[in-house]
Scaffold this motif. Sequence first.
Motif, PDB file in Angstrom:
ATOM      1  N   UNK A  44       0.822  -1.215   0.000  1.00 44.49           N
ATOM      2  CA  UNK A  44       0.000   0.000   0.000  1.00 44.49           C
ATOM      3  C   UNK A  44       0.854   1.264   0.000  1.00 44.49           C
ATOM      4  N   UNK A  45       1.981   1.249   0.703  1.00 39.55           N
ATOM      5  CA  UNK A  45       2.854   2.429   0.706  1.00 39.55           C
ATOM      6  C   UNK A  45       3.456   2.664  -0.680  1.00 39.55           C
ATOM      7  N   UNK A  46       3.767   1.587  -1.380  1.00 37.91           N
ATOM      8  CA  UNK A  46       4.294   1.724  -2.735  1.00 37.91           C
ATOM      9  C   UNK A  46       3.234   2.318  -3.657  1.00 37.91           C
ATOM     10  N   UNK A  47       2.000   1.847  -3.558  1.00 39.64           N
ATOM     11  CA  UNK A  47       0.925   2.390  -4.390  1.00 39.64           C
ATOM     12  C   UNK A  47       0.708   3.868  -4.099  1.00 39.64           C
ATOM     13  N   UNK A  48       0.769   4.238  -2.827  1.00 41.41           N
ATOM     14  CA  UNK A  48       0.607   5.645  -2.458  1.00 41.41           C
ATOM     15  C   UNK A  48       1.749   6.492  -3.020  1.00 41.41           C
ATOM     16  N   UNK A  49       2.965   5.965  -2.968  1.00 42.01           N
ATOM     17  CA  UNK A  49       4.129   6.713  -3.450  1.00 42.01           C
ATOM     18  C   UNK A  49       4.081   6.924  -4.965  1.00 42.01           C
ATOM     19  N   UNK A  50       3.443   6.017  -5.687  1.00 39.62           N
ATOM     20  CA  UNK A  50       3.361   6.143  -7.142  1.00 39.62           C
ATOM     21  C   UNK A  50       2.504   7.332  -7.559  1.00 39.62           C
ATOM     22  N   UNK A  51       1.548   7.705  -6.711  1.00 38.99           N
ATOM     23  CA  UNK A  51       0.630   8.788  -7.066  1.00 38.99           C
ATOM     24  C   UNK A  51      -0.461   8.287  -7.999  1.00 38.99           C
ATOM     25  N   UNK A  77      -3.202   8.320 -11.118  1.00 38.12           N
ATOM     26  CA  UNK A  77      -3.732   6.960 -11.008  1.00 38.12           C
ATOM     27  C   UNK A  77      -2.623   5.919 -11.143  1.00 38.12           C
ATOM     28  N   UNK A  78      -2.823   4.775 -10.521  1.00 37.32           N
ATOM     29  CA  UNK A  78      -1.876   3.677 -10.643  1.00 37.32           C
ATOM     30  C   UNK A  78      -2.558   2.497 -11.337  1.00 37.32           C
ATOM     31  N   UNK A  79      -1.755   1.542 -11.757  1.00 37.26           N
ATOM     32  CA  UNK A  79      -2.323   0.352 -12.404  1.00 37.26           C
ATOM     33  C   UNK A  79      -1.647  -0.927 -11.930  1.00 37.26           C
ATOM     34  N   UNK A  80      -0.646  -0.799 -11.039  1.00 36.63           N
ATOM     35  CA  UNK A  80       0.126  -1.986 -10.657  1.00 36.63           C
ATOM     36  C   UNK A  80      -0.706  -3.025  -9.907  1.00 36.63           C
ATOM     37  N   UNK A  81      -1.584  -2.601  -8.997  1.00 37.98           N
ATOM     38  CA  UNK A  81      -2.383  -3.570  -8.236  1.00 37.98           C
ATOM     39  C   UNK A  81      -3.270  -4.382  -9.173  1.00 37.98           C
ATOM     40  N   UNK A  82      -3.858  -3.718 -10.143  1.00 36.70           N
ATOM     41  CA  UNK A  82      -4.709  -4.441 -11.102  1.00 36.70           C
ATOM     42  C   UNK A  82      -3.876  -5.344 -12.007  1.00 36.70           C
ATOM     43  N   UNK A 114      -6.540  -8.475  -4.430  1.00 35.32           N
ATOM     44  CA  UNK A 114      -7.757  -8.106  -5.150  1.00 35.32           C
ATOM     45  C   UNK A 114      -8.478  -6.927  -4.495  1.00 35.32           C
ATOM     46  N   UNK A 115      -8.346  -6.770  -3.196  1.00 31.31           N
ATOM     47  CA  UNK A 115      -8.904  -5.574  -2.556  1.00 31.31           C
ATOM     48  C   UNK A 115      -8.197  -4.325  -3.065  1.00 31.31           C
TER      49      UNK A 115
END
Length: 234
Positions: A103-110, A112-117, A174-175
């Motif tokens: 989650x910290x990595x996703x936040x740092x990316x800013x 919109x992101x697409x990595x989790x998907x 998936x969340x």
Amino acid sequence: MSPAKDQRTDRSSVTRDALLGAAERLFAEHGMHAVSNRQISEAAGQGNNAAACYHFGSRADLLRAIETRHRTAIDAIRSRKLEELDSSHELRDWIGVLVYPFTEHLEALGAPTSYARFAAQAMADPTYRDLVVAGALTSDLMLKTVRGINRCLPDRPKRVRLGRWMMASNLLMHTCAEIEGELAIGKPSVSSNWSVVAEELITALVGLWEAPPARPANTTSARPGRDANSSITV
């Protein structure tokens, strides 16, 4: 290295980054099999439709490159969390080491992101699951995290532990993918704050792991010397 060669290297690096970003977004939105190399090249602004093949070779190499780009940053966060944790015996602390790096990595990316998907698509695809996800799940840092979580758990049969890990990894990935997708269109239904998402995930995972194992199913069969309605524990 000559200035001309430096410029070629810089251009190649910029092109690779553009291709990785475009491929990740397209895979996240459409799946691994619905996206062509030509679409990736066009989305990256490359006139050469074979640019993705030229820079990465096979589809497998392209997927590995996307995962590696994120895994380096995630591992750096996890390494720091492990150092801070020291020798805690609190389950919530160890689950935090599992959740916070993502989650910290996703936040740092800013946004919109697409990595989790992208990662969720890879997890759900039997062709690419082992190729993309297996390395991340068996890294030294992840194995140390797994051992830390296991030490905090009550004794459980191996089948139960494996089942809980499967549920946990899917819940986490998936969340985050669902929330990321909502953030991408500007309509978060839960929270737009990854810190809040992390705390909710950790609370849910603590409950998942601490829950007692399900009682074995009962089967009924007629055997010589037994009542046909008697229960046989599997």
